[in-house]
Design an enzyme around this catalytic site. Structure first.
Site, mmCIF file in Angstrom:
data_model
loop_
_atom_site.group_PDB
_atom_site.id
_atom_site.type_symbol
_atom_site.label_atom_id
_atom_site.label_comp_id
_atom_site.label_asym_id
_atom_site.label_seq_id
_atom_site.Cartn_x
_atom_site.Cartn_y
_atom_site.Cartn_z
ATOM 1 N N GLU A 15 25.720 11.118 -8.158
ATOM 2 C CA GLU A 15 25.749 12.262 -9.049
ATOM 3 C C GLU A 15 26.096 13.524 -8.224
ATOM 4 O OE1 GLU A 15 22.968 14.960 -11.952
ATOM 5 O OE2 GLU A 15 22.279 12.984 -11.714
ATOM 6 N N CYS A 26 23.788 21.017 -11.759
ATOM 7 C CA CYS A 26 24.962 20.385 -11.738
ATOM 8 C C CYS A 26 25.701 20.373 -12.862
ATOM 9 C CB CYS A 26 25.037 18.897 -11.391
ATOM 10 S SG CYS A 26 23.991 18.037 -12.518
#
Length: 511
Positions: free
Chosen positions: A266, A300
């Site tokens: 990720e 993110c």
């Protein structure tokens, strides 16, 4: 100073006292240890850049010991019935809730996130554990696949010891998000927290020590180039899950190549929020502000590019500018703080460097664009505080529109047509998430089909749904978390084909 802030500060100092007075080390094979051959370094709080304790950076010997412990504990943990893993992981969640106040205040001081967001961290971490705990009894279940003369069925088994590398932006929550499904699947774990924010990982290890058999959970502090590299190369580790920068993902993939480790990444994002003329104006405005300026922009899935349709551009940007000017920057333990200090001086310098880059490329600094160098309330100018910043009049090829700044900085780009919005949204190496604001259902469906991202939200900010897949495409990652997708990563699938005794077996050599 408000009474609540004073109380938060007093409690935080009490919780941090043991970290100030003792070197924070590792947790290996059921023992807290300073390891063998490591070196101490200062753990710095971004509130004023002073030390809040010493951390022992582990050695490769420490990582070897942790991997060996996870390997030795794996067979027994994988054989533990799913119902028992469910009981233990729910007990783990109970302890997270009991220590919620400590976790929130320690995390805020360690990484600079406003306590208004960290107060929910323990609840979210506990929810992660409970969700996957409840799925543990069914983790090995597979599918029944029928043929006329054969029956196939699949079963799953834990892949083995796994390495978990977590980041500094929301370290506690992301650690639970990665580790809970690994344990539920029957894997043992070696955790390497971010070196900048190690304290909540130590609290997690303390709870693991109370709840789990020794060797099931191991944690080694230190740096990526030493203990992180050794983890990704170690033959006992069968899979590595990383949350971090895209460049780090490339390094980890190379390091794990020789042992053909399974990888889940990720990584970074440059996520668009696309606001059409027909959007619900106030709801879209709320979501745009929240999804870039909450968590200090260090998220993110932050929507760091605002694509605004020309028909409402002026009205929307005027309202947006006012909201950004009103954001309260302050000490993370102040309950009124909306934006806290950035995690580390090096990152603070990186983010602030984009102020000059934006001007050089021809963008307008509509709001902010400065370091905060004067005291204000509980804010200490020695900390890593920046003015929340809004860039306007940008184009898609500017660096501020292409590179992940990872701070409280929003870049705005104007578009005219749906097709132009899609082209701009996709004009990046990243593809983690995207946000679409329109009241036109057909348009929403078309945009959802064509915007290149692993996750899209329509008329919503980032809504978390644990059974749904979470992950990106392009340079934003490989693989998916959430629900059964997590088990697909942490487990191997085996197919068994059983004949009914009725099919013709091919014959050779009978003359």
């Amino acid at each position: 100073m408000s009474d609540t802030y004073a109380t938060n500060l007093e409690r935080a100092q009490r919780y941090l006292e043991r970290f100030r007075n003792n070197t924070t080390g590792h947790y290996i094979n059921g023992e807290f240890t300073l390891g063998n051959g490591g070196k101490e370094y200062d753990n710095i709080t971004p509130t004023d850049n002073t030390a809040i304790g010493k951390i022992m950076a582990g050695s490769t010997d420490d990582m070897d010991a942790a991997c060996k412990a996870a390997e030795d504990a794996f067979e027994a943990w994988a054989a533990t019935p799913g119902a028992e893993r469910k009981r233990l992981l729910n007990k783990f969640a109970d302890r997270l809730v009991e220590r919620a106040d400590e976790i929130a205040l320690v995390e805020s001081m360690d990484c600079g996130q406003a306590v208004r967001f960290m107060k929910k961290a323990a609840e979210r971490g506990a929810a992660n554990f409970r969700f996957f705990a409840d799925k543990a009894p069914e983790a090995q279940d597979g599918l029944a696949l029928q043929q006329q003369e054969h029956t196939n069925f699949t079963v799953r088994k834990a892949i083995g010891p796994v390495g978990i590398i977590t980041p500094w932006n929301t370290p506690f929550m992301l650690s639970t998000w990665k580790i809970a499904p690994a344990l539920a699947a029957g894997c043992t774990v070696v955790h390497k927290p971010a070196e900048l924010t190690p304290l909540s990982a130590y609290i997690l290890a303390e709870i693991a020590d109370e709840v789990l058999p020794k060797g099931v959970w191991n944690m080694v502090n230190g740096f990526g180039e030493s203990v992180g590299k050794r983890m990704t190369e170690h033959p006992a580790i069968k899979a590595v899950a990383l949350v971090g920068e895209s460049a780090t993902g490339s390094h980890v993939m190379r390091q794990g190549a020789d042992s053909l480790k399974r990888m889940h990444f990720e990584l970074g994002g440059k996520n668009p929020v696309i606001v059409f003329d027909d959007a619900d104006f106030e709801r879209a405005l709320d979501a745009v502000v929240f999804m870039i300026y909450s968590l200090n922009g260090q998220r993110c899935t932050s929507s760091s590019r605002l694509l605004i349709q020309s028909g409402i551009r002026d009205k929307f940007l005027a309202a947006l500018e006012q909201r950004v000017r009103n954001l309260k920057v302050g000490h993370p333990l102040d309950p009124d703080t909306e934006v806290g200090p950035l995690v580390h001086t090096e990152h603070y310098n990186k983010v602030s460097s984009y102020f000059d880059i934006a001007k050089e490329d021809g963008a307008n600094v509509a709001v902010g664009g400065k370091r905060i160098t004067e005291a204000s309330g509980a804010l200490d100018p020695a900390g890593n505080y920046l003015e929340p910043t809004l860039f306007t009049e940008a184009t898609s090829r500017m660096r501020i529109a292409q590179e992940e700044i990872f701070g409280p900085v929003l870049t705005t780009i104007t578009f005219d047509t749906e097709e132009e919005a899609i082209a701009i949204a996709n004009d990046t190496d990243y593809g983690l998430s995207g946000y679409i604001w329109t009241e036109n259902t057909g348009r929403a469906m078309r945009m959802a089909k064509h915007v290149e991202a692993g996750m899209l939200w329509v008329n919503s900010e980032n809504n978390r749904n644990l059974p749904s897949p979470f992950g990106g495409i392009k340079m934003s990652g490989i693989g998916r978390d959430g629900g059964d997708w997590s088990f697909d990563f942490y487990m191997e699938t085996k197919n068994v084909c059983i004949a009914h005794g009725t099919h013709r077996v091919p014959q050779l050599g009978k003359g």
